[in-house]
Design an enzyme around this catalytic site. Structure first.
Site, short mmCIF file in Angstrom:
data_model
loop_
_atom_site.label_atom_id
_atom_site.label_comp_id
_atom_site.label_asym_id
_atom_site.label_seq_id
_atom_site.Cartn_x
_atom_site.Cartn_y
_atom_site.Cartn_z
CG HIS A 51 43.61 46.07 39.29
ND1 HIS A 51 44.71 45.45 40.00
CD2 HIS A 51 44.31 46.73 38.07
CE1 HIS A 51 45.73 45.72 39.30
NE2 HIS A 51 45.67 46.42 38.22
CG ASP A 86 43.28 49.37 30.72
OD1 ASP A 86 43.67 48.40 31.58
OD2 ASP A 86 44.22 49.98 30.19
C1 SDX Z 1 45.23 45.89 33.70
O1 SDX Z 1 47.85 43.45 37.07
C2 SDX Z 1 48.09 44.62 36.76
O2 SDX Z 1 48.55 45.30 37.18
C3 SDX Z 1 47.43 45.10 35.11
C4 SDX Z 1 47.43 46.52 34.94
C5 SDX Z 1 48.63 47.02 34.63
O3 SDX Z 1 48.92 48.06 34.71
O4 SDX Z 1 49.54 46.06 34.39
O5 SDX Z 1 46.82 47.36 36.11
C6 SDX Z 1 46.65 46.77 33.70
O6 SDX Z 1 45.49 44.91 33.14
C7 SDX Z 1 44.12 46.55 34.24
C8 SDX Z 1 42.99 45.33 34.21
C9 SDX Z 1 42.26 45.70 32.61
N1 SDX Z 1 41.24 44.68 32.45
C10 SDX Z 1 39.93 44.93 32.58
O7 SDX Z 1 39.45 45.95 32.71
C11 SDX Z 1 38.93 43.83 31.90
C12 SDX Z 1 37.86 43.71 33.11
N2 SDX Z 1 38.34 43.38 34.33
C13 SDX Z 1 38.02 42.02 34.90
O8 SDX Z 1 38.31 40.87 33.60
C14 SDX Z 1 38.98 41.48 36.08
O9 SDX Z 1 38.51 42.40 36.90
C15 SDX Z 1 40.47 41.39 35.86
C16 SDX Z 1 40.94 40.54 34.95
C17 SDX Z 1 41.12 42.72 35.81
C18 SDX Z 1 41.04 40.73 37.29
O10 SDX Z 1 40.38 39.45 37.37
P1 SDX Z 1 40.54 38.60 38.66
O11 SDX Z 1 41.32 39.28 39.73
O12 SDX Z 1 41.05 37.30 38.04
O13 SDX Z 1 39.26 38.43 39.31
P2 SDX Z 1 37.90 37.42 38.86
O14 SDX Z 1 37.90 37.49 37.53
O15 SDX Z 1 38.44 36.36 39.64
O16 SDX Z 1 36.72 38.49 39.54
C19 SDX Z 1 36.42 38.23 40.81
C20 SDX Z 1 34.87 38.49 40.80
C21 SDX Z 1 34.17 37.32 39.80
O17 SDX Z 1 32.74 37.32 40.33
P3 SDX Z 1 32.41 35.96 41.51
O18 SDX Z 1 32.79 34.76 40.43
O19 SDX Z 1 33.19 36.53 42.66
O20 SDX Z 1 30.82 36.30 41.48
O21 SDX Z 1 34.44 39.86 40.22
C22 SDX Z 1 33.83 39.74 38.99
C23 SDX Z 1 33.99 38.54 38.52
O22 SDX Z 1 32.98 37.65 37.67
N3 SDX Z 1 34.27 40.72 38.05
C24 SDX Z 1 33.70 41.38 37.36
C25 SDX Z 1 34.45 42.40 36.51
N4 SDX Z 1 35.65 42.00 37.14
C26 SDX Z 1 35.65 41.06 37.92
N5 SDX Z 1 32.32 41.40 36.83
C27 SDX Z 1 31.78 42.47 35.92
N6 SDX Z 1 32.69 43.18 35.39
C28 SDX Z 1 34.06 43.36 35.57
N7 SDX Z 1 34.97 44.16 34.75
#
Ligand code: SDX
Length: 428
Positions: free
Chosen positions: A307, A364
């Protein structure tokens, strides 16, 4: 806490005001920085940038706190109802009994939609994703209520638009599902309350009686509460930016529906179930899929994990996980993918990759398992998220308009070609 900050650049020091929120959050106000220094700041994805001051929702990602207008999500999920929470979020205070009854009655008497909207619905093939149908039907309200296009209407007229939207979105959502099933639509039943009416429009058929299961209605009402607002997330920021151009409430909400659709945002609840079904079909080897999620060369991510703000448990996920156990037990549903989900969570919570990046289950991760148990099909999951998020979008749009906020128009840093002369075709 100092009330100013300094930025030193190009040999000059600039003093910028600092503001502090009611929960101690601190921000540097850079509103005048460019006019003083000619320099802008940049922050792709707005990971560290606030867009507004808001009194609607407070969340603390480090501590896993979420409050709507000061009330904790835990108390509201346990003691309130979705329409009471909707009133609280939109108007700022818990309604007294008389006000709540009036609000409910108003909504009940606006659930019907113009018959011509069915012609728009009929134009969609059954393969149409319900989110695309939903955003289109919301936009169609601008055609049936053209007075809603005036951005400067009275508060009573805005309140009527709000009632119409809260009342008609469940009808649109259920009709989008019927369109996908190739079934005749069900009209609203004003004798039923909000969630029961939605369930009957979803699962009822003109050829037989449909009894709403109170366990299902209660579980759905709680899920809608848990999704009702979440400060400046992607879709809410979209609603605010679109509304800042003085586009109508309906146009702004339709844009929010489209932003929510993405699998990194509200579309994640559908993606989680598809992921769990894929893991199940693959033999349930969670270790293999965990390795894929950590592999930078593999596009697979553990959907429902991570998140932008929560670097601790998403408080909603905790409530939904418990509700999943309760609802499946009450309904006598034994869903093997719930066990796969729990196995993934246990592995992730002790895996250094996830622990170091503070990746926890988000709202989710478990919600889709409950929707499945309630009989809601996977491609309708994000529509359910939109139903829940509607009061939040409305409240944020209303706050932005009432505060007279300027049109949203970010700056950029240009990195393209410098000036060059046109080259005729013969010389290319
Ligand atoms: C919602 O914003 C809100 O409030 C949203 C929400 C709401 O109520 O409106 O809460 C609802 O959208 C919840 C999120 C739902 N999405 C997912 O579950 C999709 C999977 N999650 C990711 O795609 C990610 O965690 C996000 C999009 C939610 C957040 O992405 P960020 O903040 O841009 O973080 P990032 O992508 O930069 O990740 C940081 C690190 C990275 O690794 P490094 O580059 O540091 O090595 O964490 C890793 C990412 O690769 N990472 C994951 C991951 N999520 C982040 N690795 C594997 N699986 C994951 N799910």
């Amino acid at each position: 806490m100092s009330n100013s900050a300094e930025i030193k650049i190009n040999g000059k020091t600039y003093e910028l005001p600092v503001i502090e929120g009611s929960e101690g959050e601190v921000a540097i106000d850079i509103g005048k920085f460019r006019s003083q220094s000619g320099v802008i700041t940049i922050d792709p994805g707005f990971k560290n940038t606030g867009s507004t001051k808001s009194a609607i929702t407070f969340l603390d990602g480090e501590k896993g706190i979420l409050r709507y207008r000061g009330y904790t999500i835990e108390e509201l999920a346990e003691k309130s109802s979705f329409l009471e929470v909707s009133y609280l979020i939109i108007y700022g205070e818990l309604p007294d009994q008389k006000t709540l009854e009036h609000f409910k009655n108003e909504i009940s008497h606006h659930t019907l939609v113009h018959e011509d909207i069915k012609k728009i619905l009929d134009g969609f093939p059954s393969a149409a994703h319900p989110m695309g149908v939903l955003s289109s039907l919301v936009t169609s309200l601008t055609a049936f209520y053209p007075e809603s296009l005036d951005p400067n209407r009275s508060s009573d007229e805005v309140d009527l638009s709000i009632i119409r939207l809260l009342a008609k979105l469940p009808t649109f959502a259920a009709w989008a599902f019927k369109n996908e099933m190739g079934h005749p639509v069900m009209y609203p039943d004003n004798k039923l309350d909000y969630t029961a009416n939605f369930l009957k429009m979803m699962f009822g058929l003109p050829v037989e009686d449909y009894e709403v299961d109170p366990v299902v209605a209660k579980a759905l009402d709680q899920l809608l509460i848990l999704h009702a607002d979440h400060e400046q997330n992607c879709s809410t920021a979209t609603v605010r930016v679109v509304g800042s151009s003085h586009a109508s409430l309906y146009a702004s909400i339709s844009a929010g529906v489209c932003a929510l659709w993405g699998p990194l945002h509200g579309g994640a609840n559908q993606a989680v179930i598809e992921m769990l079904e894929q893991i199940q079909a693959d033999g349930g080897d969670t270790a293999k899929w965990m390795a894929k999620a950590k592999d930078k060369n593999d596009p697979f991510r553990l959907m429902g994990f991570g998140h932008r703000v929560y670097k601790n448990f998403d408080p909603r996920a905790k409530i939904i996980k418990k509700a999943a156990d309760d609802v499946l037990a009450k309904l006598g549903v034994n869903d093997p993918i719930l066990d796969i989900a729990k196995g993934l969570e246990e592995e992730a919570l002790r895996d250094p990759y996830f622990v170091e990046r503070k990746l926890y289950p988000n709202v989710d991760f478990y919600s889709g398992i409950i929707y499945r148990a309630l009989g809601i099909p996977t491609e309708m999951f994000t529509v359910m998220f939109a139903l829940g998020r509607l009061p939040g979008w409305i409240a944020q749009w209303k706050e932005m308009r009432e505060n007279g906020e300027p049109i949203g128009r970010p700056r950029q840093v240009y990195v393209g070609s410098n000036e060059r002369n046109y080259v005729s075709m013969d010389n290319r």
